[in-house]
Design a protein around this motif. Structure first.
Motif, PDB file in Angstrom:
ATOM      1  N   LEU A 177     -82.582 -52.404 -32.729  1.00 20.18           N
ATOM      2  CA  LEU A 177     -83.306 -51.585 -33.701  1.00 20.18           C
ATOM      3  C   LEU A 177     -84.426 -52.381 -34.373  1.00 20.18           C
ATOM      4  CD1 LEU A 177     -80.265 -49.804 -35.420  1.00 20.18           C
ATOM      5  CD2 LEU A 177     -81.794 -48.860 -33.670  1.00 20.18           C
ATOM      6  N   LEU A 178     -84.240 -53.689 -34.494  1.00 20.57           N
ATOM      7  CA  LEU A 178     -85.231 -54.516 -35.174  1.00 20.57           C
ATOM      8  C   LEU A 178     -86.508 -54.668 -34.359  1.00 20.57           C
ATOM      9  CD1 LEU A 178     -82.854 -57.330 -36.498  1.00 20.57           C
ATOM     10  CD2 LEU A 178     -83.677 -55.307 -37.721  1.00 20.57           C
ATOM     11  N   GLU A 179     -86.437 -54.382 -33.073  1.00 22.07           N
ATOM     12  CA  GLU A 179     -87.595 -54.534 -32.203  1.00 22.07           C
ATOM     13  C   GLU A 179     -88.428 -53.262 -32.095  1.00 22.07           C
ATOM     14  OE1 GLU A 179     -85.962 -55.772 -28.502  1.00 22.07           O
ATOM     15  OE2 GLU A 179     -84.883 -57.490 -29.359  1.00 22.07           O
ATOM     16  N   LEU A 180     -87.962 -52.161 -32.719  1.00 23.70           N
ATOM     17  CA  LEU A 180     -88.634 -50.872 -32.572  1.00 23.70           C
ATOM     18  C   LEU A 180     -89.636 -50.637 -33.696  1.00 23.70           C
ATOM     19  CD1 LEU A 180     -85.507 -48.664 -31.718  1.00 23.70           C
ATOM     20  CD2 LEU A 180     -87.030 -49.859 -30.133  1.00 23.70           C
ATOM     21  N   ASP A 181     -90.739 -49.944 -33.356  1.00 18.91           N
ATOM     22  CA  ASP A 181     -91.656 -49.524 -34.408  1.00 18.91           C
ATOM     23  C   ASP A 181     -91.070 -48.309 -35.122  1.00 18.91           C
ATOM     24  OD1 ASP A 181     -92.146 -47.249 -32.835  1.00 18.91           O
ATOM     25  OD2 ASP A 181     -93.987 -48.059 -31.976  1.00 18.91           O
ATOM     26  N   ASP A 182     -91.742 -47.840 -36.161  1.00 18.14           N
ATOM     27  CA  ASP A 182     -91.167 -46.774 -36.987  1.00 18.14           C
ATOM     28  C   ASP A 182     -90.858 -45.522 -36.182  1.00 18.14           C
ATOM     29  OD1 ASP A 182     -91.364 -48.471 -39.095  1.00 18.14           O
ATOM     30  OD2 ASP A 182     -93.043 -47.458 -40.075  1.00 18.14           O
ATOM     31  N   GLU A 183     -91.785 -45.086 -35.338  1.00 12.97           N
ATOM     32  CA  GLU A 183     -91.564 -43.844 -34.587  1.00 12.97           C
ATOM     33  C   GLU A 183     -90.407 -43.998 -33.613  1.00 12.97           C
ATOM     34  OE1 GLU A 183     -93.912 -40.746 -31.579  1.00 12.97           O
ATOM     35  OE2 GLU A 183     -95.066 -42.071 -32.900  1.00 12.97           O
ATOM     36  N   ALA A 184     -90.349 -45.137 -32.936  1.00 17.78           N
ATOM     37  CA  ALA A 184     -89.256 -45.364 -31.988  1.00 17.78           C
ATOM     38  C   ALA A 184     -87.916 -45.477 -32.720  1.00 17.78           C
ATOM     39  CB  ALA A 184     -89.526 -46.629 -31.178  1.00 17.78           C
ATOM     40  N   LEU A 185     -87.934 -46.115 -33.906  1.00 17.76           N
ATOM     41  CA  LEU A 185     -86.713 -46.224 -34.703  1.00 17.76           C
ATOM     42  C   LEU A 185     -86.219 -44.841 -35.121  1.00 17.76           C
ATOM     43  CD1 LEU A 185     -84.785 -48.259 -36.184  1.00 17.76           C
ATOM     44  CD2 LEU A 185     -86.238 -47.930 -38.186  1.00 17.76           C
ATOM     45  N   ASP A 186     -87.163 -43.990 -35.539  1.00 20.10           N
ATOM     46  CA  ASP A 186     -86.794 -42.629 -35.934  1.00 20.10           C
ATOM     47  C   ASP A 186     -86.135 -41.882 -34.785  1.00 20.10           C
ATOM     48  OD1 ASP A 186     -87.895 -43.199 -38.356  1.00 20.10           O
ATOM     49  OD2 ASP A 186     -89.717 -42.001 -38.069  1.00 20.10           O
ATOM     50  N   GLY A 187     -86.682 -42.073 -33.591  1.00 18.19           N
ATOM     51  CA  GLY A 187     -86.100 -41.395 -32.432  1.00 18.19           C
ATOM     52  C   GLY A 187     -84.745 -41.951 -32.069  1.00 18.19           C
ATOM     53  N   ALA A 188     -84.595 -43.285 -32.152  1.00 14.12           N
ATOM     54  CA  ALA A 188     -83.337 -43.922 -31.756  1.00 14.12           C
ATOM     55  C   ALA A 188     -82.184 -43.532 -32.667  1.00 14.12           C
ATOM     56  CB  ALA A 188     -83.512 -45.439 -31.748  1.00 14.12           C
ATOM     57  N   LEU A 189     -82.477 -43.356 -33.956  1.00  9.79           N
ATOM     58  CA  LEU A 189     -81.411 -43.064 -34.922  1.00  9.79           C
ATOM     59  C   LEU A 189     -81.337 -41.583 -35.288  1.00  9.79           C
ATOM     60  CD1 LEU A 189     -81.717 -46.148 -37.318  1.00  9.79           C
ATOM     61  CD2 LEU A 189     -80.100 -45.774 -35.454  1.00  9.79           C
ATOM     62  N   GLY A 190     -82.164 -40.743 -34.669  1.00 12.70           N
ATOM     63  CA  GLY A 190     -82.099 -39.306 -34.951  1.00 12.70           C
ATOM     64  C   GLY A 190     -82.684 -38.927 -36.285  1.00 12.70           C
ATOM     65  N   PHE A 191     -83.676 -39.696 -36.754  1.00 18.59           N
ATOM     66  CA  PHE A 191     -84.276 -39.420 -38.061  1.00 18.59           C
ATOM     67  C   PHE A 191     -85.284 -38.276 -38.013  1.00 18.59           C
ATOM     68  CE2 PHE A 191     -83.693 -43.958 -39.954  1.00 18.59           C
ATOM     69  CZ  PHE A 191     -82.326 -43.764 -39.942  1.00 18.59           C
ATOM     70  N   THR A 192     -85.786 -37.955 -36.817  1.00 15.55           N
ATOM     71  CA  THR A 192     -86.748 -36.858 -36.681  1.00 15.55           C
ATOM     72  C   THR A 192     -86.361 -35.975 -35.510  1.00 15.55           C
ATOM     73  OG1 THR A 192     -88.195 -38.233 -35.294  1.00 15.55           O
ATOM     74  CG2 THR A 192     -88.673 -38.173 -37.663  1.00 15.55           C
ATOM     75  N   ALA A 193     -86.825 -34.737 -35.558  1.00 15.33           N
ATOM     76  CA  ALA A 193     -86.635 -33.783 -34.461  1.00 15.33           C
ATOM     77  C   ALA A 193     -88.012 -33.345 -33.980  1.00 15.33           C
ATOM     78  CB  ALA A 193     -85.825 -32.578 -34.924  1.00 15.33           C
ATOM     79  N   ARG A 194     -88.203 -33.323 -32.688  1.00 15.29           N
ATOM     80  CA  ARG A 194     -89.491 -32.926 -32.109  1.00 15.29           C
ATOM     81  C   ARG A 194     -89.607 -31.415 -32.096  1.00 15.29           C
ATOM     82  NH1 ARG A 194     -93.693 -36.393 -31.199  1.00 15.29           N
ATOM     83  NH2 ARG A 194     -92.198 -37.917 -30.330  1.00 15.29           N
ATOM     84  N   GLN A 195     -90.710 -30.907 -32.654  1.00 11.84           N
ATOM     85  CA  GLN A 195     -90.952 -29.471 -32.711  1.00 11.84           C
ATOM     86  C   GLN A 195     -91.675 -28.996 -31.458  1.00 11.84           C
ATOM     87  OE1 GLN A 195     -89.588 -27.720 -35.305  1.00 11.84           O
ATOM     88  NE2 GLN A 195     -88.745 -29.770 -35.709  1.00 11.84           N
ATOM     89  N   PRO A 196     -91.697 -27.671 -31.189  1.00 14.09           N
ATOM     90  CA  PRO A 196     -92.365 -27.156 -29.982  1.00 14.09           C
ATOM     91  C   PRO A 196     -93.832 -27.555 -29.874  1.00 14.09           C
ATOM     92  CG  PRO A 196     -90.973 -25.470 -30.943  1.00 14.09           C
ATOM     93  CD  PRO A 196     -90.982 -26.603 -31.904  1.00 14.09           C
ATOM     94  N   ASP A 197     -94.501 -27.719 -31.015  1.00 15.35           N
ATOM     95  CA  ASP A 197     -95.919 -28.091 -30.963  1.00 15.35           C
ATOM     96  C   ASP A 197     -96.119 -29.600 -30.850  1.00 15.35           C
ATOM     97  OD1 ASP A 197     -95.178 -29.003 -33.427  1.00 15.35           O
ATOM     98  OD2 ASP A 197     -96.596 -27.792 -34.581  1.00 15.35           O
ATOM     99  N   GLY A 198     -95.035 -30.363 -30.669  1.00 17.25           N
ATOM    100  CA  GLY A 198     -95.145 -31.802 -30.488  1.00 17.25           C
ATOM    101  C   GLY A 198     -95.030 -32.621 -31.759  1.00 17.25           C
ATOM    102  N   THR A 199     -95.074 -31.992 -32.915  1.00 15.34           N
ATOM    103  CA  THR A 199     -94.961 -32.730 -34.173  1.00 15.34           C
ATOM    104  C   THR A 199     -93.502 -33.111 -34.432  1.00 15.34           C
ATOM    105  OG1 THR A 199     -94.722 -30.681 -35.429  1.00 15.34           O
ATOM    106  CG2 THR A 199     -96.963 -31.549 -35.146  1.00 15.34           C
ATOM    107  N   ARG A 200     -93.328 -34.072 -35.332  1.00 15.75           N
ATOM    108  CA  ARG A 200     -91.983 -34.524 -35.677  1.00 15.75           C
ATOM    109  C   ARG A 200     -91.654 -34.097 -37.102  1.00 15.75           C
ATOM    110  NH1 ARG A 200     -91.129 -40.055 -35.968  1.00 15.75           N
ATOM    111  NH2 ARG A 200     -93.334 -40.405 -36.477  1.00 15.75           N
ATOM    112  N   THR A 201     -90.415 -33.617 -37.282  1.00 16.38           N
ATOM    113  CA  THR A 201     -89.946 -33.193 -38.607  1.00 16.38           C
ATOM    114  C   THR A 201     -88.700 -33.990 -38.975  1.00 16.38           C
ATOM    115  OG1 THR A 201     -90.753 -30.941 -38.253  1.00 16.38           O
ATOM    116  CG2 THR A 201     -89.137 -31.251 -39.997  1.00 16.38           C
ATOM    117  N   PRO A 202     -88.611 -34.488 -40.201  1.00 20.03           N
ATOM    118  CA  PRO A 202     -87.413 -35.234 -40.600  1.00 20.03           C
ATOM    119  C   PRO A 202     -86.145 -34.393 -40.484  1.00 20.03           C
ATOM    120  CG  PRO A 202     -89.184 -35.631 -42.156  1.00 20.03           C
ATOM    121  CD  PRO A 202     -89.653 -34.526 -41.245  1.00 20.03           C
TER     122      PRO A 202
END
Length: 551
Positions: A177-202
């Motif tokens: 986890l320490l090697e990931l940037d913010d967006e990758a960290l969010d994806g790895a830990l389930g902090f965001t969900a990808r919306q149909p239009d491609g945007t990310r929502t917490p």
């Protein structure tokens, strides 16, 4: 099968009068109400106070009731209907299974059975948050993985991100986890969900772990926790907060430490701390309450220290499949899976999901009582950790044995030693209930401790019992205690039985068991031996049998 009328209505028992013919719609609603709780029994033809008044003539043919319920529920619910005669009056018992999802009437009515504040049951509407809560309780949805309406990436706090990275290092979490940037960290830990239009929502998980406090107040109004310290009914500390979870755990531990004094135990060359409350147990208990609470329900997670112990409670009962009888053995079933997984990867909770073991270990290794979940109900999980004085000699025993093994004692072995400390003598069957396993597993645990020299076995396989060993009693300076628990040599048993029979004129098997502290099988064998030698004479048979000393 003979069915008995329960004494009163409860969460799983409903009485319905049928004197004026209960309308079909009300009958179906009552069934749905039970199914959306724990299932149970609907007794048709019984008044609310338990008076049996019988079935209406139009309900005399019970064969049509299962089909009626099947046709008027969604998804279709199968019930079993039995005719029951009570004092010459015929009633119907309708067995309702627990729904594996939310059940509605065919007209779209959702109801659930619940217990009111006065302890009586009622049928209440299932509001949208009740339905979502039910789905999470049954493990059908993961609320923590869902996007939070109205949330934005700007609701994440950079300071909490940094706290998360520091926590991974501090608690030995997943260093990837320490090697990931913010967006990758969010994806790895389930902090965001990808919306149909491609945007990310917490997601709820993201907001709870790294959300700004203002965003949590607005978007997650159910999130709240309290730390309270009561001393002889005086309030020394009482504060409520809505911090994100990593900050919450830091704040709770920081404020708890001043109220958690510790002494030291010298074991060889080492000094072993003996705190009022084991910090590992404290962290696990508090983290579990924050992770597994029901975020659909209002109510704070309470962490309260009083004169008797530490109590940690959270809204939302145990999830489906977890009971007080299988807490130690069931597979982990987190209500909020994404949040639980994130906390494990960060390193804040037990990676294996066996956090209950950590809580038990933190109590039992100090010779204190086991954690108490007895006040847990359908609405709240309540854990109490008694703060009785530690048994320092027991703690010394555990430390020395774990150093000899170069590993921690298995939790079943620790429970066994604690049971022997408390009860002095146990059988495999008695231990099985404590470790929530079968008797064979309990016996393996006891025999392993016997091989290690910590426990001694007494009696044959059928009536085998166990005590702490002479070495353990001797190390604690209680040699007389060992003698009392180990019992007497067989020749002494024989003499005790004969002396009793002479003094009192006779003796029964139960008296042999009590006098010599033997099992039923051991007492039978002893009596048989004395009869064979002709020194004990039997009178009567079976339960009526008693024995006298030969003249």
């Amino acid at each position: 099968m003979t069915h008995r009328l329960p004494p009163a209505e409860s969460l799983t028992v409903e009485f319905k009068s049928d004197r004026k013919r209960l309308p079909d719609a009300e009958l179906v609603e009552a069934v749905v109400c039970l199914a959306n709780a724990e299932g149970g029994e609907l007794w048709l033809g019984v008044e609310d106070d338990g008076t049996v008044t019988g079935l209406h003539l139009e309900h005399a043919l019970l064969a049509g009731l299962p089909g009626l319920v099947l046709a008027r529920t969604s998804p279709a619910l199968t019930v079993q209907v039995d005719s029951v005669d009570i004092g010459g009056v015929r009633v119907a018992r309708i067995a309702v299974p627990k729904g594996q999802t939310e059940i509605a009437t065919a007209s779209g009515v959702y109801l659930r059975r619940r217990i009111k504040h006065d302890g009586t049951p009622e049928c209440a509407p299932m509001l949208p948050h009740d339905r979502a809560s039910r789905q999470a309780h049954l493990g059908l949805t993961d609320t923590s993985a869902q996007a939070v309406a109205g949330a934005m990436l700007a609701d994440f706090d950079p300071l909490e991100r940094e706290r998360l990275r520091q926590a991974v290092q501090q608690y030995g979490g997943d260093r990837v986890l320490l090697e990931l940037d913010d967006e990758a960290l969010d994806g790895a830990l389930g902090f965001t969900a990808r919306q149909p239009d491609g945007t990310r929502t917490p997601t709820l998980c993201g907001l709870l772990l790294i959300g700004r406090e203002a965003a949590l107040r607005e978007l997650v109004p159910t999130h709240e926790f309290a730390f309270q310290v009561l001393e002889r009914e005086a309030v020394r500390f009482n504060e409520f907060r809505r911090f994100p979870l990593l900050k919450a755990l830091d704040w709770l531990e920081t404020n708890f430490r001043p109220y958690n004094p510790e002494e030291e135990l010298q074991v060889g060359l080492f000094r072993v701390p003996v705190p009022l409350v084991d910090l590992a147990s404290f962290r696990e208990a508090v983290a579990n309450a924050l992770i597994h609470r029901d975020y659909h329900r209002l109510g704070a997670v309470h962490v309260r220290l009083d004169d008797a112990g530490l109590t940690v409670s959270n809204p939302g009962g145990l999830v489906d499949g977890v009971t007080l009888a299988n807490l130690l053995t069931t597979e982990p079933r987190p209500r909020n899976r994404t949040l639980a997984d994130a906390m494990k990867r960060i390193g804040l909770v037990e990676r294996s999901g066996r956090g209950v073991d950590t809580i038990y270990r933190g109590m039992l290794k100090f010779g204190r009582p086991a954690p108490d979940y007895g006040r847990t109900d359908a609405s709240n999980v309540v854990l109490r950790l008694p703060t009785e004085a530690a048994d320092l000699e027991f703690r010394r025993l555990v430390v020395e044995e774990e150093r000899r093994r170069s590993s921690e004692l298995p939790i079943d072995s620790l429970i066994a030693l604690a049971a022997l400390r408390e009860l002095k003598r146990v059988s495999a069957d008695e231990l099985a209930a404590r470790i929530q396993r079968d008797a064979a597993s309990a016996k393996r645990t006891l025999e392993a401790l016997t091989e290690a020299g910590l426990v001694e076995a007494h009696g044959n396989a059928r009536g085998r019992s166990y005590t702490l060993s002479a070495a353990v009693y001797g190390a604690s300076g209680n040699k007389a205690g060992y003698t009392r628990q180990a019992g007497f040599a067989p020749i002494q048993h024989e003499q005790m039985v004969l002396n009793y029979a002479r003094q009192h004129g006779q003796i029964r098997r139960a008296e042999v068991m009590e006098l010599c502290r033997l099992s039923e099988g051991q007492a039978k064998d002893l009596i048989k031996k004395l009869k064979g030698r002709g020194v004990l004479v039997q009178h009567g048979e079976r339960r009526a049998a008693y024995y006298t000393a030969a003249t």
